[in-house]
Write a protein that holds these residues in place. Structure first.
Motif, PDB file in Angstrom:
ATOM      1  N   GLU A  29      21.440  -1.032  13.181  1.00  0.00           N
ATOM      2  CA  GLU A  29      22.403  -1.384  12.126  1.00  0.00           C
ATOM      3  C   GLU A  29      23.432  -0.267  11.953  1.00  0.00           C
ATOM      4  O   GLU A  29      24.641  -0.525  11.870  1.00  0.00           O
ATOM      5  CB  GLU A  29      21.655  -1.610  10.813  1.00  0.00           C
ATOM      6  N   LEU A  30      22.969   0.977  11.924  1.00  0.00           N
ATOM      7  CA  LEU A  30      23.883   2.113  11.732  1.00  0.00           C
ATOM      8  C   LEU A  30      24.773   2.333  12.947  1.00  0.00           C
ATOM      9  O   LEU A  30      25.940   2.711  12.809  1.00  0.00           O
ATOM     10  CB  LEU A  30      23.085   3.376  11.402  1.00  0.00           C
ATOM     11  N   THR A  31      24.250   2.058  14.133  1.00  0.00           N
ATOM     12  CA  THR A  31      25.058   2.172  15.349  1.00  0.00           C
ATOM     13  C   THR A  31      26.169   1.131  15.331  1.00  0.00           C
ATOM     14  O   THR A  31      27.322   1.429  15.656  1.00  0.00           O
ATOM     15  CB  THR A  31      24.178   2.000  16.604  1.00  0.00           C
ATOM     16  N   ARG A  32      25.833  -0.087  14.909  1.00  0.00           N
ATOM     17  CA  ARG A  32      26.846  -1.141  14.796  1.00  0.00           C
ATOM     18  C   ARG A  32      27.896  -0.788  13.746  1.00  0.00           C
ATOM     19  O   ARG A  32      29.052  -1.197  13.850  1.00  0.00           O
ATOM     20  CB  ARG A  32      26.199  -2.489  14.458  1.00  0.00           C
ATOM     21  N   ALA A  33      27.490  -0.006  12.741  1.00  0.00           N
ATOM     22  CA  ALA A  33      28.430   0.411  11.702  1.00  0.00           C
ATOM     23  C   ALA A  33      29.331   1.552  12.172  1.00  0.00           C
ATOM     24  O   ALA A  33      30.248   1.956  11.460  1.00  0.00           O
ATOM     25  CB  ALA A  33      27.678   0.839  10.441  1.00  0.00           C
TER      26      ALA A  33
END
Length: 157
Positions: A29-33
């Motif tokens: 999720e944080l990588t996608r953000a």
């Protein structure tokens, strides 16, 4: 790393959304953000360190004491926390938002940030994160939240 902590706090913790405990899912999720994996790893480690501070057996300096004392900062801590930040911590102790234990937790977490020094506004967010994670400090958290979001509209005449 601090940006990730802020993102997590604002999007999961502070908004009462159920926090994901699966590190892989959270990392994705944080990588996608748009965050980098190494910074994500540091931020998750920082949060784990915050959770570990609850264990007074591992951190005996956090054991509550009734003794009145003055906190003397090390040279490294004084470099990280300038006079304004140290003064703010003392102010929060005086108005009983922080106690000795939570102050030490804040200093510990600040020293673990990947920053050369911390600004007062960032310190306020670290304090919020610490207070949010300490059981029984809901009132202090609420007071601190008011201080963070307080809008100074000038003097009333």
């Amino acid at each position: 790393m601090f940006d990730i902590l802020m993102y997590l706090f604002e999007n999961y913790i502070h908004s009462d959304v159920e926090v994901m405990v699966d590190h892989e899912e959270l990392t994705s999720e944080l990588t996608r953000a748009g965050f980098r994996r190494d910074e994500i790893s540091k931020a998750l480690g920082w949060l784990e360190g915050l959770a570990e501070l609850q264990d007074s057996d591992r951190h005996p300096y956090l054991v509550r004491s009734d003794a009145v004392s003055t906190r003397v900062y090390t040279a490294e801590e004084a470099q990280q926390l300038d006079a304004e930040c140290r003064g703010f911590l003392m102010f929060l102790e005086n108005i009983q938002v922080l106690d000795m234990e939570t102050r030490e937790m804040v200093v510990d977490r600040v020293m673990e940030l990947d920053m050369e020094s911390i600004e007062l506004e960032d310190l306020k967010w670290v304090i919020l994160m610490v207070l949010f994670n300490v059981p029984g400090r809901e009132g202090a958290y609420s007071q601190m939240e008011d201080l963070v979001f307080e809008v100074n509209e000038g003097f009333l005449h």
